[in-house]
Design a protein around this motif. Structure first.
Motif, PDB file in Angstrom:
ATOM      1  N   LYS A   1      -2.518   2.030   9.945  1.00  9.90           N
ATOM      2  CA  LYS A   1      -1.539   1.375   9.114  1.00  9.90           C
ATOM      3  C   LYS A   1      -0.581   2.524   8.495  1.00  9.90           C
ATOM      4  CE  LYS A   1      -2.524  -2.535  10.695  1.00  9.90           C
ATOM      5  NZ  LYS A   1      -3.545  -2.071  11.810  1.00  9.90           N
TER       6      LYS A   1
ATOM      7  N   ASP B   1       0.295   0.595  19.295  1.00  9.43           N
ATOM      8  CA  ASP B   1       0.010  -0.729  20.043  1.00  9.43           C
ATOM      9  C   ASP B   1       0.302  -0.953  21.418  1.00  9.43           C
ATOM     10  OD1 ASP B   1      -1.003  -1.225  17.535  1.00  9.43           O
ATOM     11  OD2 ASP B   1       0.481  -2.920  16.953  1.00  9.43           O
TER      12      ASP B   1
ATOM     13  N   GLU C   1       4.164  -9.642  20.755  1.00 13.44           N
ATOM     14  CA  GLU C   1       3.438  -9.565  19.128  1.00 13.44           C
ATOM     15  C   GLU C   1       4.507  -8.960  18.332  1.00 13.44           C
ATOM     16  OE1 GLU C   1       0.191  -6.541  19.452  1.00 13.44           O
ATOM     17  OE2 GLU C   1       0.315  -6.050  17.334  1.00 13.44           O
TER      18      GLU C   1
ATOM     19  N   ASP D   1       7.262  -3.014  16.262  1.00 13.83           N
ATOM     20  CA  ASP D   1       6.426  -2.404  15.275  1.00 13.83           C
ATOM     21  C   ASP D   1       7.750  -1.727  14.460  1.00 13.83           C
ATOM     22  OD1 ASP D   1       3.886  -2.453  14.355  1.00 13.83           O
ATOM     23  OD2 ASP D   1       3.480  -1.718  16.508  1.00 13.83           O
ATOM     24  N   VAL D   2       7.623  -1.356  13.082  1.00 17.36           N
ATOM     25  CA  VAL D   2       8.482  -0.610  12.318  1.00 17.36           C
ATOM     26  C   VAL D   2       8.503   0.815  12.945  1.00 17.36           C
ATOM     27  CG1 VAL D   2       8.910   0.230  10.164  1.00 17.36           C
ATOM     28  CG2 VAL D   2       8.198  -2.039  10.533  1.00 17.36           C
ATOM     29  N   GLN D   3       7.378   1.318  13.234  1.00 16.81           N
ATOM     30  CA  GLN D   3       7.251   2.651  13.966  1.00 16.81           C
ATOM     31  C   GLN D   3       5.998   2.632  14.734  1.00 16.81           C
ATOM     32  OE1 GLN D   3       9.063   5.179  13.689  1.00 16.81           O
ATOM     33  NE2 GLN D   3      10.395   4.599  12.160  1.00 16.81           N
ATOM     34  N   THR D   4       5.997   3.619  15.590  1.00 14.15           N
ATOM     35  CA  THR D   4       4.926   3.992  16.455  1.00 14.15           C
ATOM     36  C   THR D   4       4.988   3.242  17.622  1.00 14.15           C
ATOM     37  OG1 THR D   4       3.086   2.722  15.748  1.00 14.15           O
ATOM     38  CG2 THR D   4       3.539   4.888  14.440  1.00 14.15           C
TER      39      THR D   4
ATOM     40  N   CYS E   1      12.069  -5.607   9.380  1.00 15.79           N
ATOM     41  CA  CYS E   1      10.528  -6.238   9.019  1.00 15.79           C
ATOM     42  C   CYS E   1      10.317  -7.272  10.277  1.00 15.79           C
ATOM     43  CB  CYS E   1      10.433  -6.707   7.749  1.00 15.79           C
ATOM     44  SG  CYS E   1      11.756  -7.951   7.264  1.00 15.79           S
TER      45      CYS E   1
ATOM     46  N   LEU F   1       0.482   5.206   9.588  1.00 15.64           N
ATOM     47  CA  LEU F   1       1.463   5.649  10.736  1.00 15.64           C
ATOM     48  C   LEU F   1       2.390   4.599  11.152  1.00 15.64           C
ATOM     49  CD1 LEU F   1      -0.849   7.384  12.997  1.00 15.64           C
ATOM     50  CD2 LEU F   1       0.443   8.529  11.049  1.00 15.64           C
ATOM     51  N   LYS F   2       1.915   3.205  11.024  1.00 13.07           N
ATOM     52  CA  LYS F   2       2.794   2.087  11.587  1.00 13.07           C
ATOM     53  C   LYS F   2       3.967   1.777  10.501  1.00 13.07           C
ATOM     54  CE  LYS F   2       1.193  -1.270  14.039  1.00 13.07           C
ATOM     55  NZ  LYS F   2       0.251  -2.228  14.804  1.00 13.07           N
ATOM     56  N   TYR F   3       3.576   1.835   9.121  1.00 12.19           N
ATOM     57  CA  TYR F   3       4.229   1.432   7.966  1.00 12.19           C
ATOM     58  C   TYR F   3       4.584   2.803   7.016  1.00 12.19           C
ATOM     59  CZ  TYR F   3       2.733  -2.914   9.969  1.00 12.19           C
ATOM     60  OH  TYR F   3       2.712  -4.219  10.633  1.00 12.19           O
ATOM     61  N   PRO F   4       5.014   3.955   7.741  1.00 16.32           N
ATOM     62  CA  PRO F   4       5.307   5.208   7.053  1.00 16.32           C
ATOM     63  C   PRO F   4       5.993   5.104   5.501  1.00 16.32           C
ATOM     64  CG  PRO F   4       6.544   5.129   8.930  1.00 16.32           C
ATOM     65  CD  PRO F   4       5.891   3.920   8.879  1.00 16.32           C
TER      66      PRO F   4
ATOM     67  N   VAL G   1       6.242  -7.992  14.254  1.00 12.42           N
ATOM     68  CA  VAL G   1       5.997  -6.944  13.473  1.00 12.42           C
ATOM     69  C   VAL G   1       5.167  -7.620  12.459  1.00 12.42           C
ATOM     70  CG1 VAL G   1       7.225  -5.662  11.594  1.00 12.42           C
ATOM     71  CG2 VAL G   1       8.488  -5.708  13.682  1.00 12.42           C
ATOM     72  N   GLY G   2       3.931  -6.763  12.081  1.00 11.31           N
ATOM     73  CA  GLY G   2       2.912  -7.230  10.934  1.00 11.31           C
ATOM     74  C   GLY G   2       3.817  -7.554   9.671  1.00 11.31           C
ATOM     75  N   ASN G   3       3.744  -8.741   9.595  1.00 13.59           N
ATOM     76  CA  ASN G   3       4.554  -9.604   8.329  1.00 13.59           C
ATOM     77  C   ASN G   3       4.469 -10.967   8.338  1.00 13.59           C
ATOM     78  OD1 ASN G   3       6.716  -9.921   6.546  1.00 13.59           O
ATOM     79  ND2 ASN G   3       7.500  -8.001   6.812  1.00 13.59           N
TER      80      ASN G   3
ATOM     81  N   SER H   1       0.006  -5.421   1.970  1.00 14.83           N
ATOM     82  CA  SER H   1      -0.178  -6.602   2.871  1.00 14.83           C
ATOM     83  C   SER H   1      -0.790  -7.758   2.132  1.00 14.83           C
ATOM     84  CB  SER H   1      -1.073  -6.476   4.056  1.00 14.83           C
ATOM     85  OG  SER H   1      -0.808  -5.233   5.122  1.00 14.83           O
TER      86      SER H   1
ATOM     87  N   PRO I   1      -0.115  -7.259   8.524  1.00 18.24           N
ATOM     88  CA  PRO I   1      -0.570  -6.108   9.294  1.00 18.24           C
ATOM     89  C   PRO I   1      -2.046  -6.000   9.505  1.00 18.24           C
ATOM     90  CG  PRO I   1       0.878  -5.379   7.436  1.00 18.24           C
ATOM     91  CD  PRO I   1       0.814  -6.794   7.512  1.00 18.24           C
TER      92      PRO I   1
ATOM     93  N   VAL J   1       6.460  -3.784   4.676  1.00 19.01           N
ATOM     94  CA  VAL J   1       7.597  -3.444   4.800  1.00 19.01           C
ATOM     95  C   VAL J   1       8.713  -3.234   4.081  1.00 19.01           C
ATOM     96  CG1 VAL J   1       9.454  -3.310   6.621  1.00 19.01           C
ATOM     97  CG2 VAL J   1       7.003  -4.036   7.232  1.00 19.01           C
ATOM     98  N   CYS J   2       9.107  -4.618   3.441  1.00 21.79           N
ATOM     99  CA  CYS J   2      10.546  -4.759   2.586  1.00 21.79           C
ATOM    100  C   CYS J   2      10.222  -4.019   1.281  1.00 21.79           C
ATOM    101  CB  CYS J   2      10.852  -6.362   2.571  1.00 21.79           C
ATOM    102  SG  CYS J   2      10.645  -7.192   3.976  1.00 21.79           S
TER     103      CYS J   2
END
Lengths: 227, 227
Positions: free
Chosen positions: B147, A72, A117, A66-69, A92, B149-152, A119-121, B38, A39, B123-124
């Motif tokens: 971040k 982007d 793009e 993305d996991v949420q939102t 993930c 919001l994206k990884y709540p 997921v940030g991971n 991260s 991320p 995430v995990c």
């Protein structure tokens, strides 16, 4: 302790779906790149610069995981290309079936380049083939030189590495030659481009690499030396 | 498409093991913190400063999770406290059974504080209870204000958030009030400490919070206002 071994069947199903996608994209001469990083390493910023550069030159579209939102996707949609957000709801990484499901957002006929793009991971996405031509790993200068050794799978599977946020180098204790050395330990010799999406510094090398990739998909005998 | 639904049994087994660990640590009055962020957000750097600060004051030990390499454990072991690396071999998080398996590296009798540095991943690790007293989420100023919001999930489950690398703020377009606002959207009011492990700036608040946590575990009626 509960032991569950389901990795193989999920991975097998993913591999089959990825093969189907790859074959379809091959017939359409469509280049697909899968961008993977932690991320905040700058995937979206690099995509924004890439979209701007190829405006009027290439037909492009973007799938964003993305996991949420949908932040982007909204940010990228401002550049006028088709963009679709895939919300994974906690997963993930992206999987091939998610790409297949969301792909109808764009007519791939006539499309030159699809950017995914992920997921940030740095861990999970490395295991999932999405049918892409190449995985592209991004690492920012603020994350430390040790990351290729700590997350070797993605550096082994990526075809190119991008060192982002180089504009911050004067303010960091970051040794560029050490990260190059560490990448070579895992995947010797892969190109590593040094870019700053903020200043535009170093983007040329990346953009030339992308252009060459697209040209080779259309004309497999195309040759251009990437600087 | 292969659909496999095994989440529940794995999570149930993890929850049971975490409960056993928590109960054991309760009886030993041992405080356990689970650090999550991260890759490259500065977990190890924060731990180094924390170990240095509590030298001679608290009995501490560290468990470090990584997909590969023992680099972090080697770095932390220099501070003279017991450190054990857990290599997950591709798994993107620590699970309670891994903690249980590796815990015999230290005699928890007489131990005040066990720090767990989770695998670098936003995430995990958020889904796995390790029996800890609190999850601590780190976010570096270079990762962007969006971040939370994206990884709540991790911001919802963490008891405290740490904004790291504040020494870089003058060189970034990062809005501290925006990240505070975004954290509040997910988990209103949780403490957010602003630290630079490099300059030492802001560490006091974090160290006081840790000290209070340890004191309360030993004396549940202990009260100290965290500044």
């Amino acid at each position: 302790m509960t032991k569950v071994n389901v990795g193989k069947s999920v991975m097998e199903a993913n591999a089959e779906q990825a093969a189907t996608l790859r074959s379809e994209w091959q017939s359409r001469e469509l280049t697909v790149l899968n961008l993977i990083s932690s991320p905040g390493s700058g995937k979206t910023a690099l995509l924004e610069q890439t979209l701007e550069h190829f405006r009027g030159k290439l037909q492009m579209a973007v799938l964003v995981g993305d996991v949420q939102t949908e932040n982007d996707a909204n940010r990228l949609a401002r550049h006028g290309f088709p963009v679709k957000q895939i919300i994974t709801n906690g997963t993930c990484h992206l999987e091939a079936h998610m790409i297949e499901k969301h792909l109808p957002f764009v007519d791939t006929k006539g499309l030159d380049l699809l950017m995914i793009e992920n997921v940030g991971n740095l861990v999970c996405p490395s295991s999932y083939d999405l049918g892409e031509d190449a995985k592209v790993v991004l690492l920012s200068t603020t994350e430390g030189e040790d990351k290729p050794l700590k997350y070797p799978a993605i550096f082994r599977r990526a075809e190119v590495a991008i060192l982002t946020k180089t504009d911050l180098l004067p303010y960091l204790d970051f040794d560029v030659s050490a990260v190059r050395h560490n990448i070579d330990q895992i995947h010797a010799g892969i190109p590593m481009f040094r870019v700053s999406a903020r200043t535009g510094d170093g983007l040329d090398e990346w953009l030339t690499w992308v252009e060459t990739k697209v040209a080779r998909k259309k004309h497999p005998d195309f040759h251009q030396t990437v600087r």
